[in-house]
Design an enzyme around this catalytic site. Structure first.
Site, PDB file in Angstrom:
ATOM      1  N   ARG A 234       0.747  -1.135  -0.149  1.00 15.73           N
ATOM      2  CA  ARG A 234       0.074   0.165   0.214  1.00 15.73           C
ATOM      3  C   ARG A 234       0.913   1.193  -0.012  1.00 15.73           C
ATOM      4  O   ARG A 234       1.935   1.272   0.750  1.00 15.73           O
ATOM      5  CB  ARG A 234      -1.108   0.096   1.276  1.00 15.73           C
ATOM      6  CG  ARG A 234      -2.210  -1.020   1.109  1.00 15.73           C
ATOM      7  CD  ARG A 234      -2.945  -0.365   0.045  1.00 15.73           C
ATOM      8  NE  ARG A 234      -4.224  -1.118   0.165  1.00 15.73           N
ATOM      9  CZ  ARG A 234      -4.389  -2.136  -0.739  1.00 15.73           C
ATOM     10  NH1 ARG A 234      -3.500  -2.401  -1.708  1.00 15.73           N
ATOM     11  NH2 ARG A 234      -5.544  -3.041  -0.946  1.00 15.73           N
ATOM     12  N   GLU A 263      -4.190   7.573  -4.215  1.00 18.50           N
ATOM     13  CA  GLU A 263      -4.525   7.152  -5.733  1.00 18.50           C
ATOM     14  C   GLU A 263      -5.728   7.670  -6.246  1.00 18.50           C
ATOM     15  O   GLU A 263      -6.842   7.891  -5.227  1.00 18.50           O
ATOM     16  CB  GLU A 263      -4.481   5.456  -5.818  1.00 18.50           C
ATOM     17  CG  GLU A 263      -2.901   4.998  -5.584  1.00 18.50           C
ATOM     18  CD  GLU A 263      -2.903   3.273  -5.213  1.00 18.50           C
ATOM     19  OE1 GLU A 263      -4.274   2.739  -5.409  1.00 18.50           O
ATOM     20  OE2 GLU A 263      -2.194   2.717  -4.925  1.00 18.50           O
ATOM     21  N   HIS A 281      -1.260   0.596 -10.184  1.00 17.14           N
ATOM     22  CA  HIS A 281      -1.965  -0.219  -9.527  1.00 17.14           C
ATOM     23  C   HIS A 281      -2.630  -1.380 -10.155  1.00 17.14           C
ATOM     24  O   HIS A 281      -3.717  -1.639 -10.026  1.00 17.14           O
ATOM     25  CB  HIS A 281      -3.025   0.692  -8.497  1.00 17.14           C
ATOM     26  CG  HIS A 281      -3.306  -0.363  -7.149  1.00 17.14           C
ATOM     27  ND1 HIS A 281      -3.670   0.143  -5.783  1.00 17.14           N
ATOM     28  CD2 HIS A 281      -3.409  -1.707  -6.912  1.00 17.14           C
ATOM     29  CE1 HIS A 281      -3.885  -0.901  -4.999  1.00 17.14           C
ATOM     30  NE2 HIS A 281      -3.770  -2.212  -5.600  1.00 17.14           N
TER      31      HIS A 281
HETATM   32  P1  NAP Z   1      -1.304 -11.550   4.339  1.00 20.27           P
HETATM   33  O1  NAP Z   1      -0.889 -13.107   3.658  1.00 20.27           O
HETATM   34  O2  NAP Z   1      -1.850 -11.145   5.500  1.00 20.27           O
HETATM   35  O3  NAP Z   1       0.271 -11.156   4.543  1.00 20.27           O
HETATM   36  C1  NAP Z   1       0.697  -9.992   5.200  1.00 20.27           C
HETATM   37  C2  NAP Z   1       1.901  -9.983   5.854  1.00 20.27           C
HETATM   38  O4  NAP Z   1       2.446  -8.769   6.317  1.00 20.27           O
HETATM   39  C3  NAP Z   1       1.846 -10.946   6.848  1.00 20.27           C
HETATM   40  O5  NAP Z   1       3.050 -11.820   7.002  1.00 20.27           O
HETATM   41  C4  NAP Z   1       2.120 -10.265   8.422  1.00 20.27           C
HETATM   42  O6  NAP Z   1       2.822 -10.792   9.240  1.00 20.27           O
HETATM   43  C5  NAP Z   1       2.900  -8.963   7.936  1.00 20.27           C
HETATM   44  N1  NAP Z   1       2.459  -7.742   8.591  1.00 20.27           N
HETATM   45  C6  NAP Z   1       1.160  -7.150   8.891  1.00 20.27           C
HETATM   46  N2  NAP Z   1       1.202  -6.062   9.602  1.00 20.27           N
HETATM   47  C7  NAP Z   1       2.489  -5.765   9.962  1.00 20.27           C
HETATM   48  C8  NAP Z   1       3.376  -4.869  10.583  1.00 20.27           C
HETATM   49  N3  NAP Z   1       2.580  -3.923  11.100  1.00 20.27           N
HETATM   50  N4  NAP Z   1       4.871  -4.918  10.788  1.00 20.27           N
HETATM   51  C9  NAP Z   1       5.462  -6.026   9.964  1.00 20.27           C
HETATM   52  N5  NAP Z   1       4.913  -7.048   9.179  1.00 20.27           N
HETATM   53  C10 NAP Z   1       3.453  -7.031   9.272  1.00 20.27           C
HETATM   54  O7  NAP Z   1      -1.682 -10.706   2.983  1.00 20.27           O
HETATM   55  P2  NAP Z   1      -1.222 -10.917   1.511  1.00 20.27           P
HETATM   56  O8  NAP Z   1      -2.349 -11.630   1.032  1.00 20.27           O
HETATM   57  O9  NAP Z   1      -0.048 -11.241   1.271  1.00 20.27           O
HETATM   58  O10 NAP Z   1      -1.369  -9.364   1.034  1.00 20.27           O
HETATM   59  C11 NAP Z   1      -0.561  -8.408   1.408  1.00 20.27           C
HETATM   60  C12 NAP Z   1      -1.049  -7.144   1.025  1.00 20.27           C
HETATM   61  O11 NAP Z   1      -0.641  -6.769  -0.458  1.00 20.27           O
HETATM   62  C13 NAP Z   1      -2.419  -6.667   1.041  1.00 20.27           C
HETATM   63  O12 NAP Z   1      -2.964  -6.464   2.478  1.00 20.27           O
HETATM   64  C14 NAP Z   1      -2.496  -5.300   0.299  1.00 20.27           C
HETATM   65  O13 NAP Z   1      -2.131  -4.214   0.625  1.00 20.27           O
HETATM   66  C15 NAP Z   1      -1.467  -5.704  -0.758  1.00 20.27           C
HETATM   67  N6  NAP Z   1      -1.916  -6.141  -2.225  1.00 20.27           N
HETATM   68  C16 NAP Z   1      -1.673  -5.216  -3.283  1.00 20.27           C
HETATM   69  C17 NAP Z   1      -2.015  -5.598  -4.520  1.00 20.27           C
HETATM   70  C18 NAP Z   1      -1.614  -4.708  -5.792  1.00 20.27           C
HETATM   71  O14 NAP Z   1      -2.290  -4.897  -6.662  1.00 20.27           O
HETATM   72  N7  NAP Z   1      -0.564  -3.991  -5.772  1.00 20.27           N
HETATM   73  C19 NAP Z   1      -2.531  -6.690  -4.742  1.00 20.27           C
HETATM   74  C20 NAP Z   1      -2.948  -7.635  -3.615  1.00 20.27           C
HETATM   75  C21 NAP Z   1      -2.564  -7.165  -2.243  1.00 20.27           C
HETATM   76  P3  NAP Z   1       2.568 -10.691  10.866  1.00 20.27           P
HETATM   77  O15 NAP Z   1       1.060 -10.727  11.011  1.00 20.27           O
HETATM   78  O16 NAP Z   1       3.441 -11.512  11.473  1.00 20.27           O
HETATM   79  O17 NAP Z   1       3.231  -9.173  11.218  1.00 20.27           O
HETATM   80  C1  8YV Z   2      -6.971  -4.468  -6.036  1.00 13.79           C
HETATM   81  C2  8YV Z   2      -5.466  -4.821  -4.160  1.00 13.79           C
HETATM   82  O1  8YV Z   2      -6.604  -3.722  -7.159  1.00 13.79           O
HETATM   83  O2  8YV Z   2      -6.266  -6.944  -3.466  1.00 13.79           O
HETATM   84  C3  8YV Z   2      -5.644  -5.727  -3.145  1.00 13.79           C
HETATM   85  O3  8YV Z   2      -5.683  -5.488  -2.140  1.00 13.79           O
HETATM   86  O4  8YV Z   2      -4.845  -3.976  -3.718  1.00 13.79           O
HETATM   87  C4  8YV Z   2      -5.619  -5.086  -5.435  1.00 13.79           C
HETATM   88  O5  8YV Z   2      -5.954  -6.496  -6.212  1.00 13.79           O
HETATM   89  C5  8YV Z   2      -8.063  -3.666  -5.298  1.00 13.79           C
HETATM   90  O6  8YV Z   2      -8.374  -4.206  -4.059  1.00 13.79           O
HETATM   91  C6  8YV Z   2      -8.882  -3.348  -6.081  1.00 13.79           C
HETATM   92  O7  8YV Z   2      -9.925  -2.230  -5.705  1.00 13.79           O
END
Ligand code: NAP
Ligand code: 8YV
Length: 325
Positions: A234, A263, A281
């Site tokens: 994020r 964004e 994004h």
């Molecule tokens: P997830 O499985 O919940 O993984 C999040 C990781 O972050 C966990 O390992 C957690 O471990 C760690 N974490 C959370 N809070 C923390 C903190 N305060 N300090 C340090 N580590 C922390 O989630 P995911 O499915 O991998 O997704 C992760 C993130 O990717 C989403 O929340 C979203 O913001 C982003 N994302 C972006 C896109 C895009 O289009 N760019 C798409 C999908 C997702 P601990 O709980 O042990 O800290």
């Molecule tokens: C999407 C994301 O683009 O899953 C997330 O956390 O950031 C992306 O996969 C977004 O959520 C769609 O609004």
């Protein structure tokens, strides 16, 4: 179930077309322009039991819907939904984990390669006719070879990125609040320690108060002059003015960003920099993966209203049982 008994689901502010189509077949579907309590009339307040959302949902909006049982959010990151407040109201919140993990990991590798090996710039060079006129594109100053990679947020997506980085032959370490037992990667108990130990920092941590501006000037300094920051988590997790300053003054080497704090507005100070690679994004943005996310939004609502069970509840509301209102 007859028409009159169908549950009412509200979509504020637009949603993926496939989700909207399926929702229309399963529920009485209402739409409003945005998630603002002033758009909720008395009839909606009485009837709306479910929300399907791809937008910010705050406490005031939740409170404007007394019959609400479930908020199904499109995306795995749900920092825009006040899940803690929903929990106090006994409202279930769901997100869309797993179905986007591999796509986002693929995007991250593409962004890392583009940032270091300049493929987008090289293609622009070719298309501008400069290969013919000026000869070969200059050799890139950066390479992945010899790099050490740190992952901030070794969760579902972080692990999928780590597997890919391993296949590239690069060492991986990570920082989370909790150590992960079943991985061979080195753990660093603080983000600053991780940044000091690597030259390539990939941020895939969730947004929200706990990670707000976690990648700050100190972390960037620790990353060092050959440092590359990739952010697919994020935008709020990075102190953007501090990053722009570090890039401008070359106290880090380059950044690749898919996410931004406000964004779709990208700060001019980042747009002006040639050592910033910027994407709008697109981490999960393929037709295939967005459709899977849309299906999971609808499947959560169908499961909740048919079987009293959410498929992918967020941790804050995972203990919530259905209370018919
Ligand atoms: P997830 O499985 O919940 O993984 C999040 C990781 O972050 C966990 O390992 C957690 O471990 C760690 N974490 C959370 N809070 C923390 C903190 N305060 N300090 C340090 N580590 C922390 O989630 P995911 O499915 O991998 O997704 C992760 C993130 O990717 C989403 O929340 C979203 O913001 C982003 N994302 C972006 C896109 C895009 O289009 N760019 C798409 C999908 C997702 P601990 O709980 O042990 O800290
Ligand atoms: C999407 C994301 O683009 O899953 C997330 O956390 O950031 C992306 O996969 C977004 O959520 C769609 O609004």
């Amino acid at each position: 179930m007859s028409e009159i008994q169908r549950n009412v689901v509200l979509v504020p502010g637009g949603l993926h077309h496939h989700a909207v189509k399926r929702l229309g077949g399963e529920f009485d579907l209402l739409t409003i322009e945005r998630s603002d309590p002033s758009f909720i009339d008395a009839g909606m307040a009485e009837k709306v039991r479910g929300l399907a959302v791809s937008t910010r949902i705050d406490a005031a909006f939740i409170d404007a819907l007394p019959a609400l049982e479930i908020i199904a959010s499109f995306g795995v990151g749900y920092d825009a939904v006040d899940a803690r407040h929903a929990a106090t109201r006994g409202v279930m919140v769901t997100n869309t984990p797993d179905v986007l993990t591999e796509e986002v990991a693929d995007t991250t590798i593409g962004l890392l390669l583009n940032t270091t090996r300049e493929f987008a710039k090289a293609e622009n060079y070719l298309r501008a006719g400069r290969w013919v006129k000026e000869g070969n594109y200059p050799l890139t100053e950066m390479t992945l070879r010899g790099r050490t990679v740190g992952i901030f947020g070794l969760g579902r997506i972080g692990r999928a990125i780590a597997r890919r980085i391993e296949a590239f032959g690069l060492p991986v370490s990570y920082h989370n609040r909790n150590r992960v037992d079943d991985v061979p990667y080195a753990y660093h108990p603080s983000l600053a320690e991780l940044a000091a130990a690597v030259d390539t920092l990939i941020c895939v941590a969730p947004g929200g108060a706990a990670t707000e501006k976690a990648v700050n000037a100190d972390v960037l300094r620790a990353l060092g002059p050959d440092g590359v920051l990739i952010n697919v988590g994020r935008g709020t997790t990075v102190d953007e003015p501090a990053l722009a300053k570090a890039l401008k003054e070359r106290t880090i080497r380059a950044a690749g960003l898919d996410v931004f704090a406000d964004e779709p507005n990208v700060p001019d100070e980042l747009l002006e920099l040639d050592n910033a690679t910027l994407l709008p994004h697109v981490g999960s943005a393929s037709i295939h993966t967005r459709q899977a996310m849309a299906d999971l939004v609808v499947d959560n609502l169908v499961s909740w209203f048919s079987f009293d069970r959410a498929l992918t509840p967020v941790p804050e509301t995972s203990g919530i049982a259905r209370t018919r209102r």
